[in-house]
Design an enzyme around this catalytic site. Sequence first.
Site, PDB file in Angstrom:
ATOM      1  N   ASP A 165     -17.385  11.315  61.381  1.00 53.66           N
ATOM      2  CA  ASP A 165     -17.195  10.766  60.033  1.00 53.66           C
ATOM      3  C   ASP A 165     -18.500  10.329  59.383  1.00 53.66           C
ATOM      4  OD1 ASP A 165     -14.454  10.992  60.752  1.00 53.66           O
ATOM      5  OD2 ASP A 165     -14.488   8.973  61.603  1.00 53.66           O
ATOM      6  N   GLU A 197      -7.905  13.301  53.206  1.00 47.23           N
ATOM      7  CA  GLU A 197      -8.533  12.028  53.586  1.00 47.23           C
ATOM      8  C   GLU A 197     -10.029  12.087  53.312  1.00 47.23           C
ATOM      9  OE1 GLU A 197      -7.302  11.747  57.708  1.00 47.23           O
ATOM     10  OE2 GLU A 197      -8.848  13.142  58.373  1.00 47.23           O
TER      11      GLU A 197
END
Length: 549
Positions: free
Chosen positions: A35, A211
């Site tokens: 991420d 997302e």
Amino acid sequence: MFRNLGLRTLLLLLVFLRGVATALINPILPGWNPDPTILRVGSDYFIATSTFEYFPGHPIYHSKDLVNWKLIGHALNRPSQLSMLGTPSDAGVWAPGLRFHRGWYYLTSTTRYVYTAELRLFPRSFYVKTQNIFSNNWSDPVYFDALGYDADLFWDTNGDVYNTWSGINNAVDKIYGIWQNKIELETGNSLTAAQLIFKGTLPNNSSARPEGPHIYFINGTYYLLIAEGGTGNEHRATIQRGPSPSGPWENNPANPVLFNGADLSLPVQATGHADMVQGTDGRWWGTALAVRPQGGNFDHQQLGRETFLYPILWKDGWPVFNNGDPLSTHLPGVLADISPLSAYTNQFNSHTLDQTFYFVRTPYKTFHSLTAQPGFLRLLANAYAPGDRDSAALLLRKQTSYSEEFETQLFFRPQSNLTEAGAGIYYGDTMHNEIGIVGDTEGSGARWVVVRTVGAAGMKTQSFSLKTPDEPVRLKIVAKPTSYALGYAEGAAAEFNFPVTIDSSALTIPPPGGFFFKGAAFSVYSTGNGKPSLALADFAYWRQTPTTS
Ligand SMILES: *[C@@H]1O[C@H](CO)[C@@H](O)[C@H](O)[C@H]1NC(C)=O
Ligand SMILES: *[C@@H]1O[C@H](CO)[C@@H](O)[C@H](O)[C@H]1NC(C)=O
Ligand SMILES: *[C@@H]1O[C@H](CO)[C@@H](O)[C@H](O)[C@H]1NC(C)=O
Ligand SMILES: *[C@@H]1O[C@H](CO)[C@@H](O)[C@H](O)[C@H]1NC(C)=O
Ligand SMILES: *[C@@H]1O[C@H](CO)[C@@H](O)[C@H](O)[C@H]1NC(C)=O
């Protein structure tokens, strides 16, 4: 003629002599670093990544050239910011977002303290901020009101501040979407009702998983970059543009802008969760997470999701990621890089532990010392052991190369069959492997080497007797692309025995109900196995050596 040249100069010269074009070598942050979010302020670049139940949370890496990255600290390094007590494996802190506005650095994050089907317990996100990112001193969290994860802060030109995140419709259908509201920055309080601004580009079902949103304002147009398809092989990045931070969105006809999953034989997979930054020279760059399954076997991706970099060009007002090519480990002609891998040795002569070490969960109190026995790392055992859903005396450092050797030397005189210390290769509570020294019946002084493997196949323990009650024992873990060998050598000159070799899938395939969000780390530990322990565990060095095989 090369006698007076440094190794790096020599390598550069060899590259030059061979006429090899320079290439960027990915991953730029080897070892699990999922991420990624990237930011430039002046001539400084920063990346933050996810850490789940590891403490401290959210490493901040710094670079001047996008190639050489140095860990400068962690955004969440105090219990008042991150208090993970009994937090399940793979909960903890997720997906940071790093931004800069009027002299302040902001890091958005989500802390998941529990795992439950109950929707209302879905995590709540927040930001921390600092004016000096090098100080390693961020504020306490300012919480948002929304349920969800992957929060992103965006400042509009009129001063409005938007929080954008990934949320869920309900706990039954589990349809995810990109949600947004305006907030009051100081308090994190909502100023407008939450609005579903985008459903993603994939069919409307629970595996679509839009997302990781990031909003940008570039050349008068708003962009919404997201991740889709879940974090496995379907992972991808897609981008939309529109006239406001909330859309309506025009789909990029070239979507997905990053997706290696169309060809599962490619050596880099699960590409997505991207972020973009404009360099000092005006050129654009993107980061993303990706995995490197070894030998094409998806069970052998024990380093987990690592951080990759690639160039971005603009065409017709759309960003083109990596020339539209799949992401790979070598990008010829892009920047210049010899190899990001180097050996790491710590002789424990410093009085403080360097920042590349992690604990599991937030320690209740300090259990390590570099001053009690100068030149050694001393671990003070508590009642917890590696794998307990609590805070064992366990220190971790990420594995950074698929082929790598980890060695330490342990001085340890156990006092009973409960007192144990050693080294290991660790993923989380349900997947970890140790080679340690354990005692015998109280007072006997006899010692055993114990090898414990814990994973989807259950727990397996084997013991091997040691010859002496007090000789130091060297412990070694030899990581290969598809296996780990656990070995020991009693005394200073002895050869290593490797009594146990495990398949590396033991660290990637969790038992039912588990996750694989992180990656492998080498470990040292000391435990009283349910009781306090007075047995002192002194480690003489920590050596991690990438190998070629
Ligand atoms: C960290 O920042 C806070 C708030 O700015 C300040 O009060 C505190 O003294 C700082 N701590 C350190 C160790 O610099
Ligand atoms: C997506 O699926 C959910 C649950 O099945 C449904 O409530 C919703 O109306 C669907 N949305 C669209 C745009 O099809
Ligand atoms: C969602 O739709 C995709 C595409 O049709 C399909 O491959 C996937 O299996 C579906 N997932 C679920 C949970 O229904
Ligand atoms: C922004 O606009 C300028 C002038 O038209 C152009 O040169 C530049 O490439 C554009 N940048 C982006 C990121 O689209
Ligand atoms: C450990 O030693 C105690 C006696 O000191 C004995 O009762 C116990 O069974 C032993 N446990 C194991 C696992 O060997």
